[in-house]
Enzyme design. Structure first.
Site, PDB file in Angstrom:
ATOM      1  N   HIS A  18      27.009  24.627  64.523  1.00  0.00           N
ATOM      2  CA  HIS A  18      26.911  24.124  65.736  1.00  0.00           C
ATOM      3  C   HIS A  18      27.868  24.032  66.947  1.00  0.00           C
ATOM      4  CE1 HIS A  18      28.584  20.983  63.974  1.00  0.00           C
ATOM      5  NE2 HIS A  18      28.571  20.457  64.257  1.00  0.00           N
ATOM      6  N   HIS A  20      29.872  21.829  68.555  1.00  0.00           N
ATOM      7  CA  HIS A  20      30.489  21.707  68.556  1.00  0.00           C
ATOM      8  C   HIS A  20      32.406  21.750  68.162  1.00  0.00           C
ATOM      9  CE1 HIS A  20      28.010  17.895  67.649  1.00  0.00           C
ATOM     10  NE2 HIS A  20      28.083  17.385  68.931  1.00  0.00           N
ATOM     11  N   ASP A  22      34.837  21.016  66.458  1.00  0.00           N
ATOM     12  CA  ASP A  22      35.423  20.978  64.809  1.00  0.00           C
ATOM     13  C   ASP A  22      34.925  22.405  64.479  1.00  0.00           C
ATOM     14  OD1 ASP A  22      33.135  19.545  65.567  1.00  0.00           O
ATOM     15  OD2 ASP A  22      33.508  18.576  63.385  1.00  0.00           O
ATOM     16  N   HIS A  23      33.889  23.317  65.406  1.00  0.00           N
ATOM     17  CA  HIS A  23      33.332  24.255  64.793  1.00  0.00           C
ATOM     18  C   HIS A  23      33.091  25.322  64.970  1.00  0.00           C
ATOM     19  CE1 HIS A  23      31.595  21.624  61.576  1.00  0.00           C
ATOM     20  NE2 HIS A  23      31.553  20.873  62.226  1.00  0.00           N
ATOM     21  N   HIS A  96      20.855  17.039  63.343  1.00  0.00           N
ATOM     22  CA  HIS A  96      22.345  16.196  63.653  1.00  0.00           C
ATOM     23  C   HIS A  96      22.243  15.857  64.753  1.00  0.00           C
ATOM     24  CE1 HIS A  96      26.869  16.057  63.697  1.00  0.00           C
ATOM     25  NE2 HIS A  96      26.999  17.435  64.660  1.00  0.00           N
ATOM     26  N   ASP A 167      27.157  20.553  59.905  1.00  0.00           N
ATOM     27  CA  ASP A 167      26.852  18.917  60.430  1.00  0.00           C
ATOM     28  C   ASP A 167      25.399  18.381  60.056  1.00  0.00           C
ATOM     29  OD1 ASP A 167      29.366  18.996  60.624  1.00  0.00           O
ATOM     30  OD2 ASP A 167      29.740  18.499  62.202  1.00  0.00           O
ATOM     31  N   HIS A 225      33.577  18.018  55.234  1.00  0.00           N
ATOM     32  CA  HIS A 225      33.716  17.516  56.541  1.00  0.00           C
ATOM     33  C   HIS A 225      34.543  15.930  56.197  1.00  0.00           C
ATOM     34  CE1 HIS A 225      32.533  16.835  60.827  1.00  0.00           C
ATOM     35  NE2 HIS A 225      32.604  17.958  61.107  1.00  0.00           N
TER      36      HIS A 225
HETATM   37 ZN   LIG Z   1      31.578  18.480  62.300  1.00  0.00          ZN
HETATM   38 ZN   LIG Z   2      29.193  17.930  65.105  1.00  0.00          ZN
END
Ligand SMILES: [Zn+2]
Ligand SMILES: [Zn+2]
Length: 264
Positions: A18, A20, A22-23, A96, A167, A225
């Site tokens: 996805h 976001h 951090d990904h 998510h 996530d 995570h």
């Molecule tokens: Zn994440």
């Molecule tokens: Zn996320």
């Protein structure tokens, strides 16, 4: 990846769960490093809507010529993502706070065990003909007799399967995706005491990971995570093991051995 000795020019596909930070924010650095190390093979990147715009923005704004071709494939729905000779990648919708996919990597089944005594009994000369049969190819003998691989092989051996949640809250789609996986890598951001927070943020807690692992009948689980609030992941690990014993916490440079399936 450099420290782990993973070659940068190997065949590789990247699956993004996805959009976001951090990904995805590691992608620009990874792509540029691959180019500095002179990657030549095409790199396929799969992910949800928006991934194409993100990659395009990097390519437009960073003044750097890539040594390889980038191919971005936006996934629109659940199901088959790509099929190769030896494996397939399947996606399912994760639950998510942003549109997100979970993925499974599924090896195709391998030909069954070879029985030399059966081959000898059929008068098949040892050598090329044996090798062909072992790889599932039909063989014609000098006397004209055609031997099918199943005459000298046991039942096909199923391939291995790895599933990754990204996530996600607990989701039946994830249970289905991870069915009978050898390994499930799962979001475990908060402990069981923070169930409400996890639900709000679209993440999982240990009891939910255990529930998914049990329902999906997976062999083992790796928790990942984990929130930076935990000095050690022991609480999360212990809570998971109450419901599913074969769990460990992800670590950098961790090596996991997933044995091939054999016929019982
Ligand atoms: Zn994440
Ligand atoms: Zn996320």
């Amino acid at each position: 990846m450099i420290k782990a000795g993973l070659g940068f020019n190997r065949e590789m596909k990247i699956c993004i769960t996805h959009m976001h930070g951090d990904h995805i924010l590691g992608l620009p650095g990874l792509i540029q490093t691959m180019s500095l190390l002179c990657r030549t093979r095409t790199l396929e990147i799969y992910g949800p809507a928006g991934l194409g715009d993100f990659i395009e923005a990097i390519e437009k704004t960073i003044k750097f010529t890539l040594t390889f071709r980038l191919e971005v494939i936006e996934i629109e729905d659940e199901g088959l993502v790509c099929a190769e000779d030896e494996y397939e990648i399947i996606a399912a919708r994760a639950d998510h706070v942003a549109p997100a996919f979970a993925y499974s990597l599924e090896e195709k089944s391998r030909p069954g065990k070879f029985y030399p005594e059966k081959a000898k009994a059929l008068g098949i000369p040892e050598g090329v003909a044996w090798a062909k049969l072992q790889h599932g190819t039909t063989v014609k003998l000098p006397n004209g007799r055609v031997v099918e691989p199943q005459e000298v092989l046991g039942p096909p051996r199923s391939g291995r399967k790895i599933s990754y949640s990204g996530d996600s809250r607990f989701s039946e789609a994830l249970v289905k995706l991870a069915k009978n996986a050898d390994l499930l890598i799962h979001d475990c951001t908060f402990d069981d005491g923070l169930a409400k927070r996890a639900a709000e943020d679209g993440h999982s807690i240990p009891s939910q990971v255990a529930k998914t692992a049990k329902k999906a009948n997976v062999k083992r689980v790796i928790l990942t995570h984990i929130s930076a609030r935990y000095k050690t992941p022991n609480l999360l690990l212990n809570q998971t093991r109450k419901g599913f014993i074969n769990a460990v916490v992800a670590e950098d440079f961790m090596k996991i051995d997933l044995p091939l399936h054999d016929v019982k």
